[in-house]
Design an enzyme around this catalytic site. Structure first.
Site, PDB file in Angstrom:
ATOM      1  N   LYS A  11       0.928  -1.053   0.045  1.00  6.51           N
ATOM      2  CA  LYS A  11      -0.091  -0.135  -0.083  1.00  6.51           C
ATOM      3  C   LYS A  11       0.892   1.154  -0.045  1.00  6.51           C
ATOM      4  O   LYS A  11       2.060   1.093   0.295  1.00  6.51           O
ATOM      5  CB  LYS A  11      -1.068  -0.081   1.200  1.00  6.51           C
ATOM      6  CG  LYS A  11      -1.969  -1.137   1.021  1.00  6.51           C
ATOM      7  CD  LYS A  11      -3.021  -1.159   2.364  1.00  6.51           C
ATOM      8  CE  LYS A  11      -3.959  -2.288   2.266  1.00  6.51           C
ATOM      9  NZ  LYS A  11      -5.240  -1.917   3.248  1.00  6.51           N
ATOM     10  N   TYR A  51     -12.438  -2.512  -4.007  1.00  9.85           N
ATOM     11  CA  TYR A  51     -13.066  -2.534  -2.700  1.00  9.85           C
ATOM     12  C   TYR A  51     -14.692  -2.694  -2.875  1.00  9.85           C
ATOM     13  O   TYR A  51     -15.322  -2.229  -1.549  1.00  9.85           O
ATOM     14  CB  TYR A  51     -12.487  -1.572  -1.894  1.00  9.85           C
ATOM     15  CG  TYR A  51     -11.085  -1.654  -1.184  1.00  9.85           C
ATOM     16  CD1 TYR A  51     -10.886  -2.889  -0.626  1.00  9.85           C
ATOM     17  CD2 TYR A  51      -9.711  -1.042  -1.774  1.00  9.85           C
ATOM     18  CE1 TYR A  51      -9.316  -2.962  -0.049  1.00  9.85           C
ATOM     19  CE2 TYR A  51      -8.527  -1.117  -1.154  1.00  9.85           C
ATOM     20  CZ  TYR A  51      -8.382  -2.333  -0.289  1.00  9.85           C
ATOM     21  OH  TYR A  51      -7.276  -2.281   0.262  1.00  9.85           O
ATOM     22  N   ARG A  87      -1.787 -14.280   4.252  1.00  7.30           N
ATOM     23  CA  ARG A  87      -2.488 -13.558   5.540  1.00  7.30           C
ATOM     24  C   ARG A  87      -1.828 -13.549   6.921  1.00  7.30           C
ATOM     25  O   ARG A  87      -1.678 -12.608   7.715  1.00  7.30           O
ATOM     26  CB  ARG A  87      -3.884 -14.350   5.723  1.00  7.30           C
ATOM     27  CG  ARG A  87      -4.713 -14.103   4.528  1.00  7.30           C
ATOM     28  CD  ARG A  87      -5.329 -12.636   4.114  1.00  7.30           C
ATOM     29  NE  ARG A  87      -6.295 -12.201   5.143  1.00  7.30           N
ATOM     30  CZ  ARG A  87      -7.015 -11.125   5.224  1.00  7.30           C
ATOM     31  NH1 ARG A  87      -6.945 -10.378   4.005  1.00  7.30           N
ATOM     32  NH2 ARG A  87      -7.939 -10.943   6.306  1.00  7.30           N
ATOM     33  N   THR A  93      -5.395  -7.037  10.681  1.00  8.68           N
ATOM     34  CA  THR A  93      -5.801  -5.452  10.254  1.00  8.68           C
ATOM     35  C   THR A  93      -5.430  -4.438  10.681  1.00  8.68           C
ATOM     36  O   THR A  93      -4.879  -3.513  10.212  1.00  8.68           O
ATOM     37  CB  THR A  93      -7.339  -5.742   9.677  1.00  8.68           C
ATOM     38  OG1 THR A  93      -7.705  -6.965   9.305  1.00  8.68           O
ATOM     39  CG2 THR A  93      -7.697  -4.581   8.828  1.00  8.68           C
ATOM     40  N   ARG A 104       2.530  -6.338   9.065  1.00  8.46           N
ATOM     41  CA  ARG A 104       1.724  -4.969   9.797  1.00  8.46           C
ATOM     42  C   ARG A 104       2.273  -4.609  11.056  1.00  8.46           C
ATOM     43  O   ARG A 104       2.242  -3.448  11.228  1.00  8.46           O
ATOM     44  CB  ARG A 104       0.380  -5.270   9.976  1.00  8.46           C
ATOM     45  CG  ARG A 104      -0.590  -5.205   8.408  1.00  8.46           C
ATOM     46  CD  ARG A 104      -1.889  -5.846   8.425  1.00  8.46           C
ATOM     47  NE  ARG A 104      -2.566  -5.218   7.144  1.00  8.46           N
ATOM     48  CZ  ARG A 104      -3.561  -5.905   6.789  1.00  8.46           C
ATOM     49  NH1 ARG A 104      -4.046  -6.907   7.385  1.00  8.46           N
ATOM     50  NH2 ARG A 104      -4.231  -5.402   5.690  1.00  8.46           N
ATOM     51  N   ASN A 114      -2.021   0.516   6.684  1.00  5.11           N
ATOM     52  CA  ASN A 114      -1.775  -0.694   7.320  1.00  5.11           C
ATOM     53  C   ASN A 114      -0.693  -1.421   6.172  1.00  5.11           C
ATOM     54  O   ASN A 114      -0.794  -3.036   6.369  1.00  5.11           O
ATOM     55  CB  ASN A 114      -2.911  -1.627   7.827  1.00  5.11           C
ATOM     56  CG  ASN A 114      -3.929  -2.063   6.666  1.00  5.11           C
ATOM     57  OD1 ASN A 114      -3.817  -1.673   5.553  1.00  5.11           O
ATOM     58  ND2 ASN A 114      -4.776  -2.600   7.150  1.00  5.11           N
ATOM     59  N   HIS A 117      -2.187  -5.243   1.492  1.00  2.00           N
ATOM     60  CA  HIS A 117      -3.400  -5.899   1.458  1.00  2.00           C
ATOM     61  C   HIS A 117      -3.145  -7.454   0.918  1.00  2.00           C
ATOM     62  O   HIS A 117      -2.141  -7.843   0.370  1.00  2.00           O
ATOM     63  CB  HIS A 117      -4.074  -5.345   0.374  1.00  2.00           C
ATOM     64  CG  HIS A 117      -5.317  -6.281  -0.086  1.00  2.00           C
ATOM     65  ND1 HIS A 117      -6.425  -6.553   0.344  1.00  2.00           N
ATOM     66  CD2 HIS A 117      -5.343  -7.286  -1.427  1.00  2.00           C
ATOM     67  CE1 HIS A 117      -7.257  -7.481  -0.295  1.00  2.00           C
ATOM     68  NE2 HIS A 117      -6.633  -7.922  -1.477  1.00  2.00           N
ATOM     69  N   GLU A 128      -9.440 -10.954  -7.791  1.00  2.00           N
ATOM     70  CA  GLU A 128      -8.524  -9.580  -7.678  1.00  2.00           C
ATOM     71  C   GLU A 128      -7.175  -9.791  -8.736  1.00  2.00           C
ATOM     72  O   GLU A 128      -6.668  -8.861  -9.037  1.00  2.00           O
ATOM     73  CB  GLU A 128      -8.003  -9.536  -6.014  1.00  2.00           C
ATOM     74  CG  GLU A 128      -8.954  -8.977  -5.232  1.00  2.00           C
ATOM     75  CD  GLU A 128      -8.824  -9.516  -3.742  1.00  2.00           C
ATOM     76  OE1 GLU A 128      -7.646  -9.762  -3.314  1.00  2.00           O
ATOM     77  OE2 GLU A 128      -9.590  -9.145  -2.782  1.00  2.00           O
TER      78      GLU A 128
HETATM   79  P1  RTP Z   1      -6.904  -5.783   3.207  1.00  2.00           P
HETATM   80  O1  RTP Z   1      -8.344  -6.395   2.353  1.00  2.00           O
HETATM   81  O2  RTP Z   1      -6.530  -4.569   2.940  1.00  2.00           O
HETATM   82  O3  RTP Z   1      -6.075  -7.029   2.907  1.00  2.00           O
HETATM   83  O4  RTP Z   1      -7.060  -5.790   4.724  1.00  2.00           O
HETATM   84  P2  RTP Z   1      -8.048  -6.934   5.628  1.00  2.00           P
HETATM   85  O5  RTP Z   1      -8.626  -8.200   4.596  1.00  2.00           O
HETATM   86  O6  RTP Z   1      -7.557  -7.020   6.843  1.00  2.00           O
HETATM   87  O7  RTP Z   1      -9.311  -5.990   6.061  1.00  2.00           O
HETATM   88  P3  RTP Z   1     -10.752  -5.755   5.393  1.00  2.00           P
HETATM   89  O8  RTP Z   1     -11.954  -6.112   6.517  1.00  2.00           O
HETATM   90  O9  RTP Z   1     -10.948  -6.373   3.859  1.00  2.00           O
HETATM   91  O10 RTP Z   1     -10.567  -4.299   5.173  1.00  2.00           O
HETATM   92  C1  RTP Z   1      -9.959  -3.478   3.874  1.00  2.00           C
HETATM   93  C2  RTP Z   1      -9.260  -2.422   4.472  1.00  2.00           C
HETATM   94  O11 RTP Z   1     -10.200  -1.493   5.083  1.00  2.00           O
HETATM   95  C3  RTP Z   1      -9.483  -0.735   6.270  1.00  2.00           C
HETATM   96  N1  RTP Z   1     -10.281  -0.816   7.202  1.00  2.00           N
HETATM   97  N2  RTP Z   1     -10.862   0.133   8.176  1.00  2.00           N
HETATM   98  N3  RTP Z   1     -11.457   1.689  10.262  1.00  2.00           N
HETATM   99  C4  RTP Z   1     -11.951   0.608  10.366  1.00  2.00           C
HETATM  100  O12 RTP Z   1     -12.544   0.084  11.028  1.00  2.00           O
HETATM  101  C5  RTP Z   1     -11.303  -0.287   8.878  1.00  2.00           C
HETATM  102  N4  RTP Z   1     -11.593  -1.699   8.981  1.00  2.00           N
HETATM  103  C6  RTP Z   1     -11.075  -1.950   7.803  1.00  2.00           C
HETATM  104  C7  RTP Z   1      -8.344  -1.269   6.527  1.00  2.00           C
HETATM  105  O13 RTP Z   1      -7.275  -0.622   5.742  1.00  2.00           O
HETATM  106  C8  RTP Z   1      -8.515  -2.604   5.722  1.00  2.00           C
HETATM  107  O14 RTP Z   1      -7.028  -2.986   5.418  1.00  2.00           O
HETATM  108 MG    MG Z   2      -9.821  -7.615   3.016  1.00  2.00          MG
END
Ligand code: RTP
Ligand code: MG
Length: 141
Positions: A11, A51, A87, A93, A104, A114, A117, A128
């Site tokens: 990122k 997204y 992962r 996250t 992270r 963070n 991805h 993706e």
């Molecule tokens: P990623 O998709 O980026 O690999 O991350 P992830 O699966 O661990 O998290 P995901 O639930 O898919 O959320 C995508 C990205 O959105 C941001 N996020 N912010 N403020 C919040 O509560 C929140 N929750 C998620 C994070 O940057 C996350 O990587």
């Molecule tokens: Mg995700």
């Protein structure tokens, strides 16, 4: 265990920190091969489409803003159990909750910025990868 492919993004925060090589080294140390790789600066439309599953979430606009704030690298990682393995390498996250030694924990500042991805399941990995790469840009080995 079958050989899988997963999709990964370094990122804008981690690219700005000059951490591309350090993060690629973590993938390679875990026997994930980088079989496709490029640097891009996502448009708003590209980030919104990527997204789309989060469109209704309160953090969606901030997420798109952040992901378009600078260049990123996109890559396809290949190896045994690649989706889950990546992962694990990434960590939680929220970097405040990420285990020591994860990307992270070591490179991220906040839940918004963070560092990386990674696809969370086989169906999302396939979607993706196809979102950013033509088949001819992927070099399986
Ligand atoms: P990623 O998709 O980026 O690999 O991350 P992830 O699966 O661990 O998290 P995901 O639930 O898919 O959320 C995508 C990205 O959105 C941001 N996020 N912010 N403020 C919040 O509560 C929140 N929750 C998620 C994070 O940057 C996350 O990587
Ligand atoms: Mg995700």
């Amino acid at each position: 265990m079958a050989i899988e492919r997963t999709f990964s993004i370094i990122k804008p925060d981690a690219v700005a920190k000059n951490a591309i090589g350090a993060i690629y080294a973590r993938f390679e140390a875990a026997n994930l091969k980088i079989v496709a790789s490029k640097m891009i600066h996502m448009s708003k439309e590209q980030a919104e489409g990527f997204y789309a599953e989060h469109k209704e979430r309160p953090f969606f606009a901030a997420l798109v803003e952040f992901m378009t704030s600078g260049p990123v690298t996109v890559q396809v990682l290949e190896g045994e159990n690649a989706i889950v393995k990546n992962r694990e390498i990434m960590g939680a996250t929220n970097p405040a909750e990420a285990a020591a030694g994860t990307l992270r924990h070591d490179f991220a500042e906040s839940i918004d910025a963070n560092a990386v991805h990674g696809s969370d399941a086989p169906a999302s990995a396939a979607r993706e990868i196809a979102y950013f790469f033509e088949d001819s840009e992927i070099f399986s080995r």
